[in-house]
Design a protein around this motif. Structure first.
Motif, PDB file in Angstrom:
ATOM      1  N   ARG A   4       0.852  -1.188   0.000  1.00 18.04           N
ATOM      2  CA  ARG A   4       0.000   0.000   0.000  1.00 18.04           C
ATOM      3  C   ARG A   4       0.881   1.227   0.000  1.00 18.04           C
ATOM      4  N   PRO A   5       0.441   2.263  -0.689  1.00 19.74           N
ATOM      5  CA  PRO A   5       1.243   3.493  -0.650  1.00 19.74           C
ATOM      6  C   PRO A   5       1.272   4.049   0.768  1.00 19.74           C
ATOM      7  N   ALA A   6       2.331   4.706   1.086  1.00 19.61           N
ATOM      8  CA  ALA A   6       2.445   5.337   2.400  1.00 19.61           C
ATOM      9  C   ALA A   6       1.381   6.421   2.521  1.00 19.61           C
ATOM     10  N   PRO A   7       0.822   6.581   3.717  1.00 15.83           N
ATOM     11  CA  PRO A   7      -0.164   7.660   3.873  1.00 15.83           C
ATOM     12  C   PRO A   7       0.502   9.005   3.647  1.00 15.83           C
ATOM     13  N   PRO A   8      -0.256   9.977   3.145  1.00 18.16           N
ATOM     14  CA  PRO A   8       0.351  11.286   2.899  1.00 18.16           C
ATOM     15  C   PRO A   8       0.847  11.897   4.204  1.00 18.16           C
ATOM     16  N   THR A   9       1.952  12.582   4.114  1.00 18.67           N
ATOM     17  CA  THR A   9       2.450  13.265   5.302  1.00 18.67           C
ATOM     18  C   THR A   9       1.549  14.458   5.568  1.00 18.67           C
ATOM     19  N   GLN A  10       1.406  14.786   6.819  1.00 17.24           N
ATOM     20  CA  GLN A  10       0.555  15.921   7.157  1.00 17.24           C
ATOM     21  C   GLN A  10       1.266  17.209   6.779  1.00 17.24           C
ATOM     22  N   VAL A  11       0.575  18.019   6.015  1.00 13.56           N
ATOM     23  CA  VAL A  11       1.155  19.289   5.587  1.00 13.56           C
ATOM     24  C   VAL A  11       0.635  20.383   6.513  1.00 13.56           C
TER      25      VAL A  11
END
Length: 110
Positions: A4-11
């Motif tokens: 699974r793709p890594a979850p997006p980093t919090q911006v």
């Protein structure tokens, strides 16, 4: 195996700028985000006269200026605009919204 793709980093915005000009009736606020190439800007604007052509100008601490976005006002309420500049957030001193004819509508500062 399922990858699974890594979850997006919090911006998170690194800075917030805002301004209001009583003479023009324009109010704006901006969130600045650090990018490898400079700064991305998320701008909320209200009070600009429909039909006006506007520019978002980023002003560096060294006095340099870069146009970070342009738009034609086609709304009667507020609008959200995304812009970008090569000036890093730490070197950005202010933002201005000006008409293409050069009239400053509002300056945003931290």
């Amino acid at each position: 195996i399922v990858t699974r793709p890594a979850p997006p980093t919090q911006v998170v915005a690194v800075a917030h700028l805002s301004g209001a000009d009583q003479s023009t009736g324009v109010r704006a606020s901006a969130e600045l985000y650090t990018e490898a190439w400079g700064t991305s800007i998320h701008l909320d604007v209200s009070g600009v006269t429909p039909g006006d052509q506007c520019e978002l100008v980023a002003i560096g601490q060294d006095g340099s200026q870069q146009v970070a976005g342009t738009w034609t006002v086609g709304y009667t309420g507020g609008v959200e605009i995304d812009g970008a500049t090569g000036i890093s957030p730490s070197q950005l001193s202010s933002l201005q919204i000006v008409t293409l004819s050069g009239t400053e509508l509002v300056a945003l500062q931290g």
